[in-house]
Structures are given as C-alpha cells and as structure tokens.
Design a protein around this motif. Structure first.
Motif, PDB file in Angstrom:
ATOM      1  N   PRO A  86       0.694  -1.154  -0.066  1.00 55.49           N
ATOM      2  CA  PRO A  86      -0.081   0.028   0.090  1.00 55.49           C
ATOM      3  C   PRO A  86       0.756   1.137  -0.165  1.00 55.49           C
ATOM      4  N   ASP A  87       0.556   2.076  -0.703  1.00 54.43           N
ATOM      5  CA  ASP A  87       1.145   3.543  -1.068  1.00 54.43           C
ATOM      6  C   ASP A  87       0.145   4.420  -1.102  1.00 54.43           C
ATOM      7  N   GLU A  88       0.024   5.709  -0.158  1.00 52.36           N
ATOM      8  CA  GLU A  88      -0.623   6.463  -0.259  1.00 52.36           C
ATOM      9  C   GLU A  88      -0.908   7.303  -1.391  1.00 52.36           C
ATOM     10  N   ARG A  89       0.096   7.562  -2.245  1.00 48.74           N
ATOM     11  CA  ARG A  89       0.215   8.353  -3.599  1.00 48.74           C
ATOM     12  C   ARG A  89      -0.782   7.371  -4.587  1.00 48.74           C
ATOM     13  N   GLU A  90      -0.270   6.042  -4.665  1.00 50.41           N
ATOM     14  CA  GLU A  90      -0.880   5.101  -5.656  1.00 50.41           C
ATOM     15  C   GLU A  90      -2.269   4.946  -5.165  1.00 50.41           C
ATOM     16  N   ARG A  91      -2.651   4.903  -3.935  1.00 48.94           N
ATOM     17  CA  ARG A  91      -4.010   5.036  -3.581  1.00 48.94           C
ATOM     18  C   ARG A  91      -4.955   5.962  -4.084  1.00 48.94           C
ATOM     19  N   VAL A  92      -4.262   7.284  -3.968  1.00 49.58           N
ATOM     20  CA  VAL A  92      -5.142   8.646  -4.410  1.00 49.58           C
ATOM     21  C   VAL A  92      -5.205   8.773  -5.977  1.00 49.58           C
ATOM     22  N   ARG A  93      -4.016   8.291  -6.738  1.00 49.77           N
ATOM     23  CA  ARG A  93      -4.080   8.281  -7.858  1.00 49.77           C
ATOM     24  C   ARG A  93      -5.139   7.111  -8.503  1.00 49.77           C
ATOM     25  N   ALA A  94      -5.161   6.014  -7.874  1.00 47.24           N
ATOM     26  CA  ALA A  94      -6.236   5.174  -8.448  1.00 47.24           C
ATOM     27  C   ALA A  94      -7.613   5.474  -8.253  1.00 47.24           C
ATOM     28  N   LEU A  95      -7.894   6.034  -6.919  1.00 48.89           N
ATOM     29  CA  LEU A  95      -9.210   6.620  -6.725  1.00 48.89           C
ATOM     30  C   LEU A  95      -9.641   7.738  -7.592  1.00 48.89           C
ATOM     31  N   GLU A  96      -8.771   8.614  -7.950  1.00 48.38           N
ATOM     32  CA  GLU A  96      -9.080   9.665  -8.939  1.00 48.38           C
ATOM     33  C   GLU A  96      -9.091   9.170 -10.260  1.00 48.38           C
ATOM     34  N   ALA A  97      -8.564   7.982 -10.715  1.00 47.40           N
ATOM     35  CA  ALA A  97      -8.853   7.388 -11.986  1.00 47.40           C
ATOM     36  C   ALA A  97     -10.133   6.652 -11.962  1.00 47.40           C
ATOM     37  N   GLY A  98     -10.930   6.494 -11.022  1.00 46.39           N
ATOM     38  CA  GLY A  98     -12.102   6.020 -10.809  1.00 46.39           C
ATOM     39  C   GLY A  98     -12.169   4.569 -10.320  1.00 46.39           C
ATOM     40  N   VAL A  99     -11.212   4.252  -9.766  1.00 47.17           N
ATOM     41  CA  VAL A  99     -11.253   2.787  -8.866  1.00 47.17           C
ATOM     42  C   VAL A  99     -12.399   2.876  -7.941  1.00 47.17           C
ATOM     43  N   ILE A 100     -12.979   1.950  -7.808  1.00 53.35           N
ATOM     44  CA  ILE A 100     -13.998   1.812  -6.504  1.00 53.35           C
ATOM     45  C   ILE A 100     -13.434   1.980  -5.049  1.00 53.35           C
ATOM     46  N   CYS A 101     -12.313   0.895  -4.935  1.00 48.54           N
ATOM     47  CA  CYS A 101     -11.985   0.596  -3.840  1.00 48.54           C
ATOM     48  C   CYS A 101     -10.340   0.348  -3.930  1.00 48.54           C
ATOM     49  N   PHE A 102      -9.559   0.765  -3.096  1.00 50.29           N
ATOM     50  CA  PHE A 102      -7.979   0.236  -2.967  1.00 50.29           C
ATOM     51  C   PHE A 102      -7.925  -0.555  -1.614  1.00 50.29           C
ATOM     52  N   LEU A 103      -7.746  -1.744  -2.035  1.00 47.03           N
ATOM     53  CA  LEU A 103      -7.495  -2.337  -0.526  1.00 47.03           C
ATOM     54  C   LEU A 103      -6.132  -3.162  -0.155  1.00 47.03           C
ATOM     55  N   ALA A 104      -5.625  -2.897   0.927  1.00 43.23           N
ATOM     56  CA  ALA A 104      -4.412  -3.385   1.184  1.00 43.23           C
ATOM     57  C   ALA A 104      -4.582  -4.968   1.555  1.00 43.23           C
ATOM     58  N   LYS A 105      -3.577  -5.648   1.154  1.00 44.36           N
ATOM     59  CA  LYS A 105      -3.537  -7.348   1.734  1.00 44.36           C
ATOM     60  C   LYS A 105      -2.754  -7.397   2.864  1.00 44.36           C
ATOM     61  N   PRO A 106      -3.177  -8.129   3.808  1.00 47.09           N
ATOM     62  CA  PRO A 106      -4.310  -8.763   3.965  1.00 47.09           C
ATOM     63  C   PRO A 106      -5.715  -8.073   4.115  1.00 47.09           C
ATOM     64  N   PHE A 107      -6.816  -8.195   3.361  1.00 47.39           N
ATOM     65  CA  PHE A 107      -7.877  -7.514   3.807  1.00 47.39           C
ATOM     66  C   PHE A 107      -8.806  -8.391   4.274  1.00 47.39           C
ATOM     67  N   THR A 108      -9.975  -7.805   5.063  1.00 42.81           N
ATOM     68  CA  THR A 108     -10.965  -8.686   5.323  1.00 42.81           C
ATOM     69  C   THR A 108     -11.967  -9.128   4.411  1.00 42.81           C
ATOM     70  N   ALA A 109     -12.516 -10.210   4.645  1.00 47.49           N
ATOM     71  CA  ALA A 109     -13.531 -10.696   3.414  1.00 47.49           C
ATOM     72  C   ALA A 109     -14.945  -9.618   3.384  1.00 47.49           C
ATOM     73  N   ASP A 110     -15.091  -9.240   4.416  1.00 48.42           N
ATOM     74  CA  ASP A 110     -16.186  -8.152   4.730  1.00 48.42           C
ATOM     75  C   ASP A 110     -15.808  -6.746   3.954  1.00 48.42           C
ATOM     76  N   ASP A 111     -14.522  -6.374   4.029  1.00 40.65           N
ATOM     77  CA  ASP A 111     -14.203  -5.221   3.238  1.00 40.65           C
ATOM     78  C   ASP A 111     -14.244  -5.686   2.043  1.00 40.65           C
ATOM     79  N   LEU A 112     -13.791  -6.696   1.362  1.00 38.25           N
ATOM     80  CA  LEU A 112     -13.466  -7.009   0.040  1.00 38.25           C
ATOM     81  C   LEU A 112     -15.314  -6.870  -0.655  1.00 38.25           C
ATOM     82  N   LEU A 113     -16.131  -7.645   0.105  1.00 46.42           N
ATOM     83  CA  LEU A 113     -17.398  -8.105  -0.358  1.00 46.42           C
ATOM     84  C   LEU A 113     -18.105  -6.724  -0.410  1.00 46.42           C
ATOM     85  N   ALA A 114     -17.917  -5.665   0.517  1.00 45.01           N
ATOM     86  CA  ALA A 114     -18.472  -4.292   0.848  1.00 45.01           C
ATOM     87  C   ALA A 114     -18.004  -3.952  -0.614  1.00 45.01           C
TER      88      ALA A 114
END
Length: 126
Positions: A86-114
């Motif tokens: 996880p990198d904050e600059r990449e997260r911001v870039r991804a969200l600005e590009a229209g990505v719905i979510c940016f999750l760091a591994k390991p993520f919870t099942a609930d977070d991914l399903l949401a």
C-alpha cells in the motif's frame, strides 16, 4: 431468474486468486480468475464481467493500467484494486482514476465484499 454477477479476479498469485474466488462463490457471485492483465484482455469473457478485482503490482500490466486501458477503450468495468504494497500516492491516483476501492492485503472478507457490492450496485447500496 436473475444471473449471478460475474467478477473477474486478476492476480499473479494463484493462492490469492483461488481464495478470493472461493469467497465470492460463497457469497453467491460467479468469479472468473486470470493470472495476468494480458490474459484477462485476451479472454472472451471480458464483456460479461461486471466487476474487476485486480492486483496493483503484477508482471507486465498493473491493475491500475488495466483499469485505464478498459476505460480508454470505452469498456470501463468497476474496479477494486488490491495490493500487498500500500502506498498513499498510488491509492489517491487510483481513486482519482475512478477505481471503486483500493485495499491493502491482507484485507478482510467483509471489506472486499463491501467493495464488490459497491462496484456492482453503486456506493448508495453498499
């Protein structure tokens, strides 16, 4: 009868692909797995995909590059990016590009399903 939503999982790590597929299957979703962005783009299934879960860092094309390529081609797919680095600059870039979510591994099942629910139905129904 309504068809199950089809989610593509694009990750170069086979164990991540399979555990994520198992999780989505158990949630009543249909999942297709791909070892690379290139194999996803070459598949005949891309038009049936309603949500894309892609690893941020893969050999060849990254998950964010895949998201951008689909959008540029006029066939955007709601995308969830996952990453072990996880990198904050990449997260911001991804969200600005229209990505719905940016999750760091390991993520919870609930977070991914949401995130997948948000991708499939919009943020108001997540």
């Amino acid at each position: 009868m309504r068809d199950k939503a089809t989610v593509a999982i694009v990750d170069d790590d086979g164990s991540v692909r399979e555990t994520t597929k198992d999780l989505l299957d158990s949630a009543g979703l249909s999942a297709a797995t791909f070892a690379s962005a290139e194999s996803f783009l070459q598949s005949k299934e891309t038009c049936a995909i309603q949500c894309l879960i892609a690893d941020m860092r893969m050999p060849g094309m990254t998950g964010l590059e895949l998201h951008g390529r689909l959008a540029a081609a006029g066939t955007p797919i709601p995308t969830v990016l996952i990453t072990a680095y996880p990198d904050e600059r990449e997260r911001v870039r991804a969200l600005e590009a229209g990505v719905i979510c940016f999750l760091a591994k390991p993520f919870t099942a609930d977070d991914l399903l949401a995130c997948v629910v948000s991708a499939l139905h919009g943020p108001d129904l997540a």
